[in-house]
Write an enzyme that holds these catalytic residues in place. Structure first.
Site, short mmCIF file in Angstrom:
data_model
loop_
_atom_site.label_atom_id
_atom_site.label_comp_id
_atom_site.label_asym_id
_atom_site.label_seq_id
_atom_site.Cartn_x
_atom_site.Cartn_y
_atom_site.Cartn_z
N LYS A 22 11.57 11.21 19.69
CA LYS A 22 11.71 10.61 18.36
C LYS A 22 11.75 11.68 17.27
O LYS A 22 12.62 11.68 16.41
CB LYS A 22 10.53 9.66 18.08
CG LYS A 22 10.43 9.26 16.61
CD LYS A 22 9.21 8.43 16.31
CE LYS A 22 8.00 9.16 15.88
NZ LYS A 22 7.63 9.47 14.57
N ASN A 23 10.77 12.60 17.33
CA ASN A 23 10.67 13.55 16.22
C ASN A 23 11.79 14.59 16.23
O ASN A 23 11.98 15.28 15.23
CB ASN A 23 9.28 14.20 16.19
CG ASN A 23 8.23 13.20 15.71
OD1 ASN A 23 8.56 12.16 15.14
ND2 ASN A 23 6.97 13.50 15.95
N ARG A 92 9.21 8.01 6.92
CA ARG A 92 8.67 9.25 6.39
C ARG A 92 9.69 10.39 6.56
O ARG A 92 9.89 11.22 5.68
CB ARG A 92 7.37 9.59 7.11
CG ARG A 92 6.80 10.83 6.57
CD ARG A 92 5.41 11.13 6.98
NE ARG A 92 5.15 12.51 6.62
CZ ARG A 92 4.90 12.94 5.41
NH1 ARG A 92 4.84 12.09 4.41
NH2 ARG A 92 4.72 14.22 5.17
N CYS A 116 4.32 6.27 8.50
CA CYS A 116 2.92 6.14 8.93
C CYS A 116 2.02 6.88 7.96
O CYS A 116 1.93 8.10 7.98
CB CYS A 116 2.74 6.73 10.33
SG CYS A 116 3.13 5.58 11.65
N ARG A 121 0.15 12.65 2.97
CA ARG A 121 0.86 13.75 3.67
C ARG A 121 1.78 14.43 2.66
O ARG A 121 2.89 13.97 2.42
CB ARG A 121 1.62 13.17 4.87
CG ARG A 121 0.65 12.68 5.95
CD ARG A 121 1.31 11.78 6.96
NE ARG A 121 2.23 12.46 7.84
CZ ARG A 121 3.02 11.82 8.70
NH1 ARG A 121 2.98 10.50 8.78
NH2 ARG A 121 3.83 12.50 9.47
N PRO A 122 1.32 15.53 2.07
CA PRO A 122 2.10 16.18 1.01
C PRO A 122 3.38 16.82 1.54
O PRO A 122 3.50 17.08 2.74
CB PRO A 122 1.14 17.27 0.49
CG PRO A 122 0.16 17.50 1.59
CD PRO A 122 0.07 16.23 2.37
N ILE A 123 4.34 17.06 0.63
CA ILE A 123 5.57 17.75 1.02
C ILE A 123 5.77 19.00 0.15
O ILE A 123 6.88 19.45 -0.06
CB ILE A 123 6.81 16.82 0.98
CG1 ILE A 123 6.94 16.13 -0.38
CG2 ILE A 123 6.79 15.79 2.09
CD1 ILE A 123 8.32 15.48 -0.59
N ASP A 124 4.66 19.54 -0.36
CA ASP A 124 4.76 20.71 -1.25
C ASP A 124 5.44 21.91 -0.59
O ASP A 124 6.15 22.67 -1.26
CB ASP A 124 3.36 21.11 -1.75
CG ASP A 124 2.40 21.39 -0.61
OD1 ASP A 124 2.17 20.47 0.20
OD2 ASP A 124 1.91 22.53 -0.50
N GLN A 125 5.27 22.08 0.71
CA GLN A 125 5.88 23.24 1.39
C GLN A 125 7.40 23.07 1.53
O GLN A 125 8.14 24.05 1.50
CB GLN A 125 5.26 23.47 2.77
CG GLN A 125 3.77 23.80 2.71
CD GLN A 125 3.47 25.01 1.84
OE1 GLN A 125 4.00 26.10 2.04
NE2 GLN A 125 2.63 24.82 0.83
N ASP A 304 -0.55 14.10 17.69
CA ASP A 304 0.01 12.77 18.00
C ASP A 304 -0.59 12.18 19.28
O ASP A 304 -0.42 10.99 19.55
CB ASP A 304 1.53 12.84 18.13
CG ASP A 304 2.19 13.21 16.81
OD1 ASP A 304 1.54 13.06 15.76
OD2 ASP A 304 3.34 13.67 16.83
N ARG A 396 8.18 2.01 16.44
CA ARG A 396 8.79 3.17 15.80
C ARG A 396 8.85 4.37 16.75
O ARG A 396 9.64 5.28 16.53
CB ARG A 396 7.99 3.56 14.56
CG ARG A 396 7.99 2.48 13.51
CD ARG A 396 7.29 2.91 12.27
NE ARG A 396 7.79 4.22 11.89
CZ ARG A 396 7.17 5.04 11.08
NH1 ARG A 396 6.04 4.71 10.54
NH2 ARG A 396 7.69 6.21 10.80
#
Ligand code: EPU
Length: 417
Positions: A22-23, A92, A116, A121-125, A304, A396
């Site tokens: 999936k990922n 996400r 999920c 869950r930040p996305i700053d990077q 996970d 999912r």
């Protein structure tokens, strides 16, 4: 809405074949829009997240043909269209549209991701990476707006080795001018899979799978055919389910190397594991030892698999400590397992698990892997029927879960709520 009904107490027995990851899939599908001609993805998992991604690409004007485990994506007619709402909100991983659109069109508008949300869950990077490549990034009414006159290669040091940020920067940098170097890059197998696809499309990426990735930008990418790597998290989940039910299962169509951390931990508990070239056989034993587990970035124990592992540790003698160093608060499965009679308490980023038998109960999956944990717990219960709601989360990430479990002898079915 449906729920999963589990009448447990039967050892899982037989063989299960694992689908594509999936990922990987949800990064490879957006990566395809960087090409000027058709990309064919094989070994695609049949999952709701994949269907949502197909919808996102169609919204942009790509032709998507999905049949069985193959998806053909023709991105030649794709247009730069803002996506503040719609399917991007359901997923996400729609954050990969930022890197892919920026790489292809030098602009993007993407609604902030859903998915999920077991913790913020930040996305700053990701954003730090896009800005370093020369993009202006703003957050307007819940959508991320990205724009660049030109993307220029540069050196980017990630403060946390994030899977998403590493992939997103690779996507944007593949068609930038000059060389981009990502330091402290994540090393997960899915990153290698994305780099392999991009290289087959004509990109020049070296070092994927190590902490330094070098991307030499090219002006154009072309179509290709790529087979997705097996899903190591689904594989690990079946390994855990086999052990938890004291079963004997051959998990096939996998890369055993990707499962080294879980294999080692289960062996330490006393589970019998045999490794073959593309499969692993897991044989349960009557009694397991407690172990301590630390979820870390790859090649450490996968976060996970942390929730499913919690269910297995309820079956071990004594007290196990399971800590998650990737997400500090990924424990939504714990109160539900406690409802089933588990003796678990959460302290900081650790779950302290005392072994003991579980009872049937009505429980709710609050996220994908929490759902897998509850299904495994239900499979161990000798008497009664466990009901798991929140099946939409499980769908999912687990391809053909009910039919696979039934093939392995479990008494599991879906029922309308
Ligand atoms: N982080 C930041 N800033 C960022 C990005 C991440 O602080 O900009 C932090 C996160 O909060 C977290 C850590 O870094 O503490 C790792 O996050 P990462 O970015 O690696 O996670 P992700 O890319 O958002 C992917 C998988 C997750 C999996 C993690 C870790 C996808 C779509 N998702 O998420 O998968 O847990 O990597 O391996 O690939 C799942 O499949 O159930 C799932 C949640």
């Amino acid at each position: 809405m449906e729920k999963l009904m589990i009448s447990g107490g039967r050892p899982l027995q037989g063989m299960v074949s694992i689908s594509g990851a999936k990922n990987s899939a949800i990064a490879l599908i957006p990566a395809a829009i960087l090409a000027e001609s058709e990309v064919i993805l094989d070994n695609l998992p049949l999952l709701s997240d994949v269907a949502v991604y197909a919808e996102i690409l169609e919204e942009l004007g790509a032709k998507v043909a999905w049949e069985g485990s193959q998806m053909r994506i023709d991105p030649s007619a794709i247009k730069s269209i803002p996506m503040p709402n719609g399917p991007v909100k359901k997923l996400r991983a729609s954050y990969y549209m930022m890197g892919a659109m920026l790489g292809r069109f030098k602009e993007a508008v993407v609604g902030l991701p859903g998915g999920c949300n077991f913790e913020p869950r930040p996305i700053d990077q990701h954003i730090k990476g896009f800005e370093a490549l020369g993009a202006t990034v703003t957050n307007e009414h819940g959508s991320i707006h990205l724009h660049a006159k030109e993307l220029r290669g540069t050196k980017i040091y990630l403060d946390v080795s994030s899977v998403g940020a590493t992939i997103n920067i690779m996507l944007a940098a593949a068609r930038a001018k000059g060389a981009t170097i990502i330091e402290n890059a994540a090393k997960e197998p899915e990153i290698i899979d994305v780099a392999t696809l991009l290289n087959s499309m004509g990109a020049i990426i070296k070092g994927a799978g190590t902490e330094t990735i070098r991307i030499e930008g090219v002006s154009e990418l072309h179509g290709c055919r790529h087979s997705i790597i097996p899903d190591r998290i689904q594989a690990g989940t079946y390994m855990i389910a086999a052990a938890a039910t004291r079963g004997d299962v051959l998990i096939d169509n996998i890369i055993p190397k990707h499962l080294e951390a879980i294999t080692a931990k289960m062996q330490e508990m006393g589970v019998v594991i045999e490794e073959f070239d593309e499969s692993i056989r897991v044989k349960g034993t009557p009694s397991y030892e407690h172990v301590d587990v630390k979820a870390l970035v790859y090649p450490g124990f996968a976060t996970d698999l942390q929730s499913p592992m919690t269910s297995l540790l309820t079956q071990a003698r004594g007290v196990s400590v399971l800590s998650d160093f990737v997400y500090s608060n990924r424990f939504k499965h714990v109160p539900e397992l406690v409802r089933m009679g588990a003796k678990i308490r959460v302290e900081g980023r650790s779950a302290i698990i005392e072994g003991g038998l579980l009872n049937a109960a009505k429980v709710k999956a609050a996220d994908l892997r929490a759902g897998a944990a509850l299904v495994i717990a239900g499979l161990t219960v000798e008497d009664g029927v466990t009901e798991v709601t929140g099946v939409e989360y499980i769908d999912r990430g687990y391809d053909h879960l009910v039919s696979n479990l039934r093939m392995l002898g479990a008494d599991v079915w879906r029922q309308s709520e």
